[in-house]
Design an enzyme around this catalytic site. Structure first.
Site, PDB file in Angstrom:
ATOM      1  N   SER A 135      14.577  52.902  19.102  1.00 20.65           N
ATOM      2  CA  SER A 135      15.887  52.632  19.701  1.00 20.65           C
ATOM      3  C   SER A 135      15.729  52.644  21.210  1.00 20.65           C
ATOM      4  O   SER A 135      14.843  53.323  21.749  1.00 20.65           O
ATOM      5  CB  SER A 135      16.903  53.691  19.280  1.00 20.65           C
ATOM      6  OG  SER A 135      18.074  53.628  20.091  1.00 20.65           O
ATOM      7  N   TYR A 148      18.776  62.506  18.977  1.00 23.23           N
ATOM      8  CA  TYR A 148      18.405  61.159  18.521  1.00 23.23           C
ATOM      9  C   TYR A 148      17.433  60.512  19.509  1.00 23.23           C
ATOM     10  O   TYR A 148      16.386  59.985  19.116  1.00 23.23           O
ATOM     11  CB  TYR A 148      19.660  60.310  18.365  1.00 23.23           C
ATOM     12  CG  TYR A 148      19.408  58.892  17.926  1.00 23.23           C
ATOM     13  CD1 TYR A 148      19.037  58.601  16.619  1.00 23.23           C
ATOM     14  CD2 TYR A 148      19.557  57.839  18.833  1.00 23.23           C
ATOM     15  CE1 TYR A 148      18.809  57.294  16.216  1.00 23.23           C
ATOM     16  CE2 TYR A 148      19.336  56.523  18.435  1.00 23.23           C
ATOM     17  CZ  TYR A 148      18.960  56.256  17.126  1.00 23.23           C
ATOM     18  OH  TYR A 148      18.732  54.950  16.731  1.00 23.23           O
ATOM     19  N   ALA A 150      15.545  61.982  21.720  1.00 25.26           N
ATOM     20  CA  ALA A 150      14.283  62.729  21.744  1.00 25.26           C
ATOM     21  C   ALA A 150      13.427  62.398  20.531  1.00 25.26           C
ATOM     22  O   ALA A 150      12.202  62.257  20.631  1.00 25.26           O
ATOM     23  CB  ALA A 150      14.575  64.228  21.794  1.00 25.26           C
ATOM     24  N   LYS A 152      13.443  59.616  18.716  1.00 20.88           N
ATOM     25  CA  LYS A 152      12.898  58.261  18.818  1.00 20.88           C
ATOM     26  C   LYS A 152      11.769  58.199  19.841  1.00 20.88           C
ATOM     27  O   LYS A 152      10.776  57.469  19.649  1.00 20.88           O
ATOM     28  CB  LYS A 152      14.011  57.274  19.184  1.00 20.88           C
ATOM     29  CG  LYS A 152      15.021  57.033  18.072  1.00 20.88           C
ATOM     30  CD  LYS A 152      14.381  56.472  16.814  1.00 20.88           C
ATOM     31  CE  LYS A 152      15.423  56.001  15.814  1.00 20.88           C
ATOM     32  NZ  LYS A 152      14.820  55.512  14.542  1.00 20.88           N
TER      33      LYS A 152
END
Length: 255
Positions: A135, A148, A150, A152
């Site tokens: 992402s 989220y 971190a 990814k």
């Protein structure tokens, strides 16, 4: 199917996973696909795609599923990720989610891709490919969900290390960073807010037959880049991450 080329997609019941399956089949890169996901399938019924509902974090369940999968695969696509809705605990401050929520998000977006890949890497053919769906949150501050972003970022870092580990076997490992794709999670927010985010934070205009059209990224846009990275056209690309975000990551921190 003798001589068939098989792929596995984790998180394959979602819109992006389904679009990737369709693109890989229509482009002729594979003949059959196994989609693994914990959710109930809400996608198509192509006979070349087998949907297996499974808890990817369950050791016994995954061992049972492993026995159902082909002995040799040419591609592994890790599309599993996102955030659980509702979350495992109430979040009062998005900047400081409860530890249970932090752990759940990091396992979903980093832990599960690792666990599945660790179990299946020996089945990937020499010269095969792995593609992880990351992402744009991985490359910038993501204060609405720091866990989220971190997770990814960790997924991408691990992917680069994995690319080195598997390089002697000719297995390429790359990642794709979607930008703003209409999804179940966005549907729980609002279409109006999504449209405003796309308008304000995606700088690259999209033009078709001389007319400006929507700037949002679609699951199909993501799927085409995944297919490229898994094709022979990208035979010298490994350890790379491609943004499919209309330049959103270039302009400013979206969140």
């Amino acid at each position: 199917m003798t001589g068939s080329r098989s792929a596995i997609i984790t998180g394959g019941f979602g819109q992006i996973g389904d679009a990737i399956a369709t693109e890989l089949l229509e482009s002729g890169l594979v003949d059959q696909i196994w989609c693994l996901d914990s959710r109930v399938p809400d996608v198509g019924t192509d006979p070349r795609v087998r949907y297996i509902q499974v808890d990817l974090s369950g050791e016994q369940e995954m061992e049972q599923v492993r026995a159902q999968l082909p002995d040799r695969i040419c591609m592994l696509i890790n599309a599993v990720g996102g955030e659980r809705r509702p979350s495992v605990a109430a979040v009062q401050d998005k900047s400081w989610p409860p530890s249970a929520v932090w752990d759940d998000i990091t396992v979903l977006n980093m832990g599960l891709p690792y666990r599945v890949t660790e179990r299946l890497h020996d089945r990937i053919e020499d010269g095969g490919t792995i593609c992880n769906i990351s992402s744009i949150a991985a490359g910038m501050p993501w204060v609405v969900s720091p866990a989220y972003g971190a997770a990814k970022a960790a997924l991408e870092h691990w992917g680069k290390s994995l690319a080195v580990v598997l390089a002697p076997r000719g297995i390429r490992v790359n990642a794709v960073r979607p930008g703003f794709v209409w999804s179940r999670q966005w549907a729980e927010v609002s279409r109006q807010e999504f449209d405003e985010v796309v308008r304000d934070r995606v700088p690259l205009a999209q033009v078709s037959t001389g007319e400006r059209v929507s700037k949002e990224q679609t699951p199909g846009d993501i799927a085409k880049v995944v297919a490229f990275l898994c094709s022979s056209a990208a035979k010298h690309l490994t350890g790379q991450t491609l943004d499919v975000d209309g330049g959103a990551a270039l302009a400013r921190a979206p969140r």
